[in-house]
Scaffold this motif. Sequence first.
Motif, PDB file in Angstrom:
ATOM      1  N   ASP A   1       0.824  -1.207   0.000  1.00  0.00           N
ATOM      2  CA  ASP A   1       0.000   0.000   0.000  1.00  0.00           C
ATOM      3  C   ASP A   1       0.859   1.259   0.000  1.00  0.00           C
ATOM      4  O   ASP A   1       0.584   2.216  -0.730  1.00  0.00           O
TER       5      ASP A   1
ATOM      6  N   GLU B   1       2.630   1.639  -3.361  1.00  0.00           N
ATOM      7  CA  GLU B   1       1.675   2.082  -4.380  1.00  0.00           C
ATOM      8  C   GLU B   1       1.466   3.589  -4.344  1.00  0.00           C
ATOM      9  O   GLU B   1       1.357   4.236  -5.378  1.00  0.00           O
ATOM     10  N   ARG B   2       1.437   4.165  -3.139  1.00  0.00           N
ATOM     11  CA  ARG B   2       1.265   5.618  -3.024  1.00  0.00           C
ATOM     12  C   ARG B   2       2.402   6.380  -3.693  1.00  0.00           C
ATOM     13  O   ARG B   2       2.238   7.530  -4.092  1.00  0.00           O
ATOM     14  N   TYR B   3       3.553   5.743  -3.800  1.00  0.00           N
ATOM     15  CA  TYR B   3       4.710   6.376  -4.424  1.00  0.00           C
ATOM     16  C   TYR B   3       4.922   5.911  -5.865  1.00  0.00           C
ATOM     17  O   TYR B   3       5.932   6.227  -6.482  1.00  0.00           O
TER      18      TYR B   3
END
Length: 71
Positions: A8, A11-13
């Motif tokens: 998670d 994924e944000r990066y």
Amino acid sequence: ERAHRIADICERYGVDLPSGAIAHPLRRDEVVSVVVGIRTAAQAESTVERYRARVPEEMWRELTAAGVVAQ
């Protein structure tokens, strides 16, 4: 659970989990190579792409702060 938390954050990066997994040990000065199991030419190509992926330093700081990876 831990792998999901790591994924998670990655994924944000904009980093996929396999790219992060290849990059993580290479952050340490004493590590000079990472051995990845490869069976096909396609896997070799994707591994090279993952090795070349840009992984932001901020992502590592967040992963460390979350307690899901060691420095």
